[in-house]
Design a protein around this motif. Structure first.
Motif, PDB file in Angstrom:
ATOM      1  N   GLY A 268     -22.583 -10.471   2.883  1.00  0.00           N
ATOM      2  CA  GLY A 268     -23.533 -10.124   3.811  1.00  0.00           C
ATOM      3  C   GLY A 268     -24.717 -11.039   3.673  1.00  0.00           C
ATOM      4  O   GLY A 268     -25.595 -11.244   4.440  1.00  0.00           O
ATOM      5  N   GLU A 269     -25.194 -10.780   2.420  1.00  0.00           N
ATOM      6  CA  GLU A 269     -26.386 -11.575   1.933  1.00  0.00           C
ATOM      7  C   GLU A 269     -26.469 -13.011   1.724  1.00  0.00           C
ATOM      8  O   GLU A 269     -27.466 -13.803   2.155  1.00  0.00           O
ATOM      9  N   HIS A 270     -25.408 -13.547   1.476  1.00  0.00           N
ATOM     10  CA  HIS A 270     -25.053 -14.854   1.082  1.00  0.00           C
ATOM     11  C   HIS A 270     -24.027 -15.278   1.874  1.00  0.00           C
ATOM     12  O   HIS A 270     -22.814 -15.217   1.504  1.00  0.00           O
ATOM     13  N   GLU A 271     -23.916 -15.556   3.242  1.00  0.00           N
ATOM     14  CA  GLU A 271     -22.791 -15.668   3.968  1.00  0.00           C
ATOM     15  C   GLU A 271     -22.121 -17.047   3.714  1.00  0.00           C
ATOM     16  O   GLU A 271     -20.955 -17.227   4.331  1.00  0.00           O
ATOM     17  N   GLU A 272     -22.478 -17.860   2.781  1.00  0.00           N
ATOM     18  CA  GLU A 272     -21.651 -19.102   2.607  1.00  0.00           C
ATOM     19  C   GLU A 272     -20.731 -18.571   1.155  1.00  0.00           C
ATOM     20  O   GLU A 272     -20.335 -19.719   0.627  1.00  0.00           O
ATOM     21  N   ARG A 273     -20.882 -17.521   0.753  1.00  0.00           N
ATOM     22  CA  ARG A 273     -19.814 -17.013  -0.488  1.00  0.00           C
ATOM     23  C   ARG A 273     -18.872 -16.153  -0.014  1.00  0.00           C
ATOM     24  O   ARG A 273     -19.031 -15.226   1.003  1.00  0.00           O
ATOM     25  N   ILE A 274     -18.014 -16.082  -0.740  1.00  0.00           N
ATOM     26  CA  ILE A 274     -16.736 -14.907  -0.451  1.00  0.00           C
ATOM     27  C   ILE A 274     -16.915 -13.986  -1.359  1.00  0.00           C
ATOM     28  O   ILE A 274     -17.173 -13.806  -2.268  1.00  0.00           O
ATOM     29  N   ALA A 275     -16.845 -12.701  -0.408  1.00  0.00           N
ATOM     30  CA  ALA A 275     -17.186 -11.343  -1.243  1.00  0.00           C
ATOM     31  C   ALA A 275     -15.622 -10.838  -1.397  1.00  0.00           C
ATOM     32  O   ALA A 275     -15.710 -10.139  -2.505  1.00  0.00           O
ATOM     33  N   ASP A 276     -14.812 -11.231  -0.705  1.00  0.00           N
ATOM     34  CA  ASP A 276     -13.574 -10.525  -0.865  1.00  0.00           C
ATOM     35  C   ASP A 276     -12.567 -11.482  -0.338  1.00  0.00           C
ATOM     36  O   ASP A 276     -12.915 -12.031   0.803  1.00  0.00           O
ATOM     37  N   TYR A 277     -11.264 -11.579  -0.875  1.00  0.00           N
ATOM     38  CA  TYR A 277     -10.275 -12.515  -0.577  1.00  0.00           C
ATOM     39  C   TYR A 277      -9.039 -11.943  -0.627  1.00  0.00           C
ATOM     40  O   TYR A 277      -8.528 -11.245  -1.754  1.00  0.00           O
ATOM     41  N   CYS A 278      -8.175 -11.618   0.230  1.00  0.00           N
ATOM     42  CA  CYS A 278      -6.711 -10.723   0.371  1.00  0.00           C
ATOM     43  C   CYS A 278      -5.883 -11.936   0.482  1.00  0.00           C
ATOM     44  O   CYS A 278      -5.891 -12.757   1.725  1.00  0.00           O
ATOM     45  N   ILE A 279      -4.468 -12.019  -0.093  1.00  0.00           N
ATOM     46  CA  ILE A 279      -3.494 -12.901   0.086  1.00  0.00           C
ATOM     47  C   ILE A 279      -2.350 -12.086   0.189  1.00  0.00           C
ATOM     48  O   ILE A 279      -1.988 -11.511  -0.867  1.00  0.00           O
ATOM     49  N   VAL A 280      -1.384 -12.126   1.172  1.00  0.00           N
ATOM     50  CA  VAL A 280      -0.231 -11.266   1.041  1.00  0.00           C
ATOM     51  C   VAL A 280       0.674 -12.397   1.325  1.00  0.00           C
ATOM     52  O   VAL A 280       0.811 -13.012   2.460  1.00  0.00           O
ATOM     53  N   ALA A 281       1.751 -12.591   0.326  1.00  0.00           N
ATOM     54  CA  ALA A 281       2.730 -13.984   0.304  1.00  0.00           C
ATOM     55  C   ALA A 281       3.943 -13.250   0.794  1.00  0.00           C
ATOM     56  O   ALA A 281       4.172 -11.944   0.546  1.00  0.00           O
ATOM     57  N   PRO A 282       4.790 -13.882   1.367  1.00  0.00           N
ATOM     58  CA  PRO A 282       6.071 -13.465   1.733  1.00  0.00           C
ATOM     59  C   PRO A 282       7.159 -12.833   0.577  1.00  0.00           C
ATOM     60  O   PRO A 282       7.844 -11.863   0.629  1.00  0.00           O
ATOM     61  N   THR A 283       6.719 -13.326  -0.756  1.00  0.00           N
ATOM     62  CA  THR A 283       7.703 -12.683  -1.872  1.00  0.00           C
ATOM     63  C   THR A 283       7.213 -11.237  -2.205  1.00  0.00           C
ATOM     64  O   THR A 283       8.094 -10.515  -2.376  1.00  0.00           O
ATOM     65  N   GLU A 284       5.886 -10.778  -1.849  1.00  0.00           N
ATOM     66  CA  GLU A 284       5.782  -9.344  -1.924  1.00  0.00           C
ATOM     67  C   GLU A 284       6.325  -8.715  -0.843  1.00  0.00           C
ATOM     68  O   GLU A 284       6.635  -7.407  -1.015  1.00  0.00           O
ATOM     69  N   TRP A 285       6.688  -9.365   0.421  1.00  0.00           N
ATOM     70  CA  TRP A 285       7.288  -8.542   1.211  1.00  0.00           C
ATOM     71  C   TRP A 285       8.842  -8.396   0.847  1.00  0.00           C
ATOM     72  O   TRP A 285       9.510  -7.185   0.781  1.00  0.00           O
ATOM     73  N   ASN A 286       9.347  -9.469   0.525  1.00  0.00           N
ATOM     74  CA  ASN A 286      10.743  -9.456   0.252  1.00  0.00           C
ATOM     75  C   ASN A 286      11.291  -9.095  -0.995  1.00  0.00           C
ATOM     76  O   ASN A 286      12.517  -8.774  -1.257  1.00  0.00           O
ATOM     77  N   PHE A 287      10.406  -8.889  -1.935  1.00  0.00           N
ATOM     78  CA  PHE A 287      10.621  -8.650  -3.295  1.00  0.00           C
ATOM     79  C   PHE A 287      10.038  -7.233  -3.453  1.00  0.00           C
ATOM     80  O   PHE A 287       9.648  -6.821  -4.555  1.00  0.00           O
ATOM     81  N   HIS A 288       9.826  -6.197  -2.566  1.00  0.00           N
ATOM     82  CA  HIS A 288       9.255  -4.983  -2.812  1.00  0.00           C
ATOM     83  C   HIS A 288      10.051  -3.986  -3.212  1.00  0.00           C
ATOM     84  O   HIS A 288      11.242  -4.280  -3.084  1.00  0.00           O
ATOM     85  N   PRO A 289       9.437  -3.099  -4.145  1.00  0.00           N
ATOM     86  CA  PRO A 289      10.315  -2.186  -4.973  1.00  0.00           C
ATOM     87  C   PRO A 289      11.273  -1.487  -3.927  1.00  0.00           C
ATOM     88  O   PRO A 289      12.367  -1.106  -4.486  1.00  0.00           O
ATOM     89  N   GLN A 290      11.126  -1.118  -2.592  1.00  0.00           N
ATOM     90  CA  GLN A 290      12.007  -0.503  -2.013  1.00  0.00           C
ATOM     91  C   GLN A 290      12.751  -1.641  -0.820  1.00  0.00           C
ATOM     92  O   GLN A 290      13.199  -1.133   0.098  1.00  0.00           O
ATOM     93  N   GLY A 291      12.576  -2.727  -1.240  1.00  0.00           N
ATOM     94  CA  GLY A 291      13.287  -3.818  -0.361  1.00  0.00           C
ATOM     95  C   GLY A 291      14.892  -3.764  -0.668  1.00  0.00           C
ATOM     96  O   GLY A 291      15.182  -3.189  -1.307  1.00  0.00           O
ATOM     97  N   PRO A 292      15.457  -4.884   0.010  1.00  0.00           N
ATOM     98  CA  PRO A 292      16.898  -4.753   0.087  1.00  0.00           C
ATOM     99  C   PRO A 292      17.570  -5.194  -1.303  1.00  0.00           C
ATOM    100  O   PRO A 292      18.625  -4.613  -1.552  1.00  0.00           O
ATOM    101  N   LEU A 293      16.689  -5.847  -2.235  1.00  0.00           N
ATOM    102  CA  LEU A 293      17.449  -6.407  -3.337  1.00  0.00           C
ATOM    103  C   LEU A 293      17.866  -5.034  -4.318  1.00  0.00           C
ATOM    104  O   LEU A 293      18.950  -5.123  -4.988  1.00  0.00           O
ATOM    105  N   ALA A 294      17.002  -4.049  -4.411  1.00  0.00           N
ATOM    106  CA  ALA A 294      17.554  -3.040  -5.489  1.00  0.00           C
ATOM    107  C   ALA A 294      18.863  -2.134  -4.638  1.00  0.00           C
ATOM    108  O   ALA A 294      19.897  -1.709  -5.266  1.00  0.00           O
ATOM    109  N   GLY A 295      18.953  -2.202  -3.358  1.00  0.00           N
ATOM    110  CA  GLY A 295      20.197  -1.520  -2.718  1.00  0.00           C
ATOM    111  C   GLY A 295      21.298  -2.529  -2.894  1.00  0.00           C
ATOM    112  O   GLY A 295      22.499  -2.061  -2.887  1.00  0.00           O
ATOM    113  N   TRP A 296      21.129  -3.854  -2.860  1.00  0.00           N
ATOM    114  CA  TRP A 296      22.318  -4.665  -3.083  1.00  0.00           C
ATOM    115  C   TRP A 296      22.820  -4.355  -4.672  1.00  0.00           C
ATOM    116  O   TRP A 296      23.901  -4.596  -4.824  1.00  0.00           O
ATOM    117  N   LEU A 297      21.961  -4.213  -5.631  1.00  0.00           N
ATOM    118  CA  LEU A 297      22.504  -4.153  -6.886  1.00  0.00           C
ATOM    119  C   LEU A 297      22.675  -2.656  -7.311  1.00  0.00           C
ATOM    120  O   LEU A 297      23.601  -2.415  -8.273  1.00  0.00           O
TER     121      LEU A 297
END
Length: 330
Positions: A268-297
């Motif tokens: 807010g004070e230095h608008e040309e700087r990053i205050a927060d950055y969030c990345i959600v990659a596909p691997t976090e979706w597909n290898f979620h602890p409650q995702g399909p892989l656990a059920g398959w095994l």
């Protein structure tokens, strides 16, 4: 990733009892790259992003650019980005021509991959269509259908999403969501199978396919769509962006492996700087602890560790992580 950063690992922790798998823990152990971007000048941070990711670098870089533009107030409706689309198609080809054949005991189709990647780059759809209809691909399809697989339920897939629509589901991203993303309070799968909404009609011989084969066939169907000129907004390569609030923007990009989300908040004070950055990659979706892989095994025979390792390799390949994977026994 590159530059000396360990890209992380998908770790499967297994326990057995009475000769069967009694517990499965799936953990995506990946470095929090976003932390390294906080406090940096915004333009420099965006330039750095594609250098940190060895896989899907174009998608990561474009998502960063769009999220920053959205933080500055620029919205972009969902549309196909040709560079991201070509990157996704090349990833699909890599999986089908280089990774899948050895998984089935067949030699990798290296020359075919080099030619096909060139056809995608050059927009030579007819040549790629001919290869994808070749007997060698049909042979791999038959081997997939015959492969030992899992018959565990239909996938719980993310719906098609553009950046603006995503605000109604997730008003603002945070570190907890990035580590374990959820849709309607539960794990969900992304990728070609989700983009095609798991429909049997969209994955060829899916009526006879198990869970693993259906995901491979969805990737092939996406390749064939492009080769025949049928790819539409929502397929791999789709990108969109929306302002989340003052100085905060979000971008969504459909990569080969699924939905990638970037969200940038400017200081807010230095608008040309990053205050927060969030990345959600596909691997976090597909290898979620409650995702399909656990059920398959869970519940599989555990007495033959080599056979179980082979089954786990096929299961992991079906979900296609962007990092290495390991098994450990508890």
């Amino acid at each position: 990733m590159s530059g000396g950063i360990d890209p992380g690992c998908v770790r499967l922790s297994l326990a057995s009892a009475d000769g069967r798998i009694s517990a499965v823990n799936v953990a995506s152990e990946r470095p929090q790259v976003a932390q390294a971007l906080r406090g940096r000048p915004d333009a420099a941070a965006v330039r750095l992003v594609p250098l940190l990711f060895a896989l899907c670098g174009k998608a990561q870089g474009r998502a960063a650019e769009l999220a920053l533009a959205a933080a500055r107030g620029e919205e972009m409706p969902a549309q196909i980005d040709s560079a991201i689309q070509h990157e996704a198609l090349r990833e699909h080809l890599w999986r089908w021509l280089l990774d899948l054949p050895p998984l089935l005991g067949e030699p990798a189709l290296k020359d075919e991959f080099v030619a096909a990647a060139g056809w995608v780059a050059g927009g030579q759809r007819a040549e790629l269509a001919a290869l994808l209809d070749d007997q060698r691909i049909e042979h791999l399809c038959r081997r997939l259908i015959a492969m030992e697989d899992s018959a565990v339920g239909a996938p719980r897939c993310l719906p098609p999403l553009a950046a603006r629509a995503s605000l109604g589901l997730w008003p603002q991203l945070d570190a907890g969501f990035c580590a374990r993303p959820h849709w309607q309070g539960a794990a969900a799968e992304t990728g070609a199978i989700a983009r095609r909404q798991g429909g049997a009609e969209s994955v060829g011989d899916a009526a006879a396919a198990g869970a693993f084969a259906a995901r491979w066939l969805a990737r092939l169907a996406e390749l064939r769509d492009w080769a025949h000129g049928h790819a539409r907004v929502g397929a791999g390569g789709t990108a969109s962006a929306v302002p989340v609030g003052p100085g905060r923007g979000r971008a969504l990009v459909e990569t080969a492996r699924g939905l990638l989300m970037h969200e940038i908040a400017l200081d807010g004070e230095h608008e040309e700087r990053i205050a927060d950055y969030c990345i959600v990659a596909p691997t976090e979706w597909n290898f979620h602890p409650q995702g399909p892989l656990a059920g398959w095994l869970l519940g599989r025979a555990a007495t033959d560790r080599a056979a179980l390792q082979g089954f786990a390799a096929r299961a992991v390949a079906a979900l296609d992580p962007c990092v290495r994977w390991e098994i450990e026994w508890l």
